[in-house]
Scaffold this motif. Structure first.
Motif: not given
Length: 169
Positions: A119-124, A152-169
């Motif tokens: 979600i590129p632009n949100c108010l928390l 003006g791009s999409a308000p949110f996207t749902i995509e596959d996680r990158p393969a190395d996403a689990g190792a980012e933490g």
């Protein structure tokens, strides 16, 4: 044939706001807060059953809400503004803001099932809630209000996680 399990989305693995992991979110507290889109039905006196035209007014929306249970001074500041209190270099507390604060930024949600929601632009919006007892915990109750990105791009996207996403933490 596509495996149906590949189309399931479940489990909250990590929630990041403005590039920072916010830590523990209470089990079963994350809710998409989805809302149905709106339409205007045009009806004719001569047609008794169904509308003769349906005009879309708005798309369906989401307004995710969750309870953050890791109340570190850094999380309090990241979700509600204010300032960190320090003794020397050590962070020892948090001071609530005395003026209106708008905490805005990008939210990234990683799921256990392998998706990434961006979600590129949100108010928390956040406040302290819950209980102060020995059977539950206090929490930062959070809600995201999604705004259209400046480009003006999409308000949110749902995509596959990158393969190395689990190792980012």
């Amino acid at each position: 044939m596509v495996n149906d399990e590949q189309n399931l989305m479940y489990g909250l693995d990590e929630f990041k706001f403005k590039g920072k992991s916010l830590g523990f979110i209470e089990e079963d507290s994350f809710d998409w807060g989805g809302q149905e889109g709106e339409v205007t039905e045009i009806r004719a006196a001569q047609k008794k059953g169904y509308p003769v035209k349906i005009i879309p007014k708005s798309n369906g929306t989401i307004k995710p809400a969750f309870d953050l249970i890791q109340l570190s001074p850094e999380n309090l500041m990241a979700t509600m503004g204010g300032a960190l209190k320090k003794t020397g270099e050590a962070v020892t507390g948090w001071t609530a803001p005395s003026k209106l604060v708008q905490v805005t930024g990008e939210a990234v949600i990683d799921t256990d099932s392998g998706q990434r929601i961006t979600i590129p632009n949100c108010l928390l919006s956040a406040y302290i809630g819950g209980n102060l007892n020995l059977t539950s915990v206090s929490k930062i109750k959070c809600k995201l209000s999604i705004a259209e990105p400046a480009d003006g791009s999409a308000p949110f996207t749902i995509e596959d996680r990158p393969a190395d996403a689990g190792a980012e933490g």
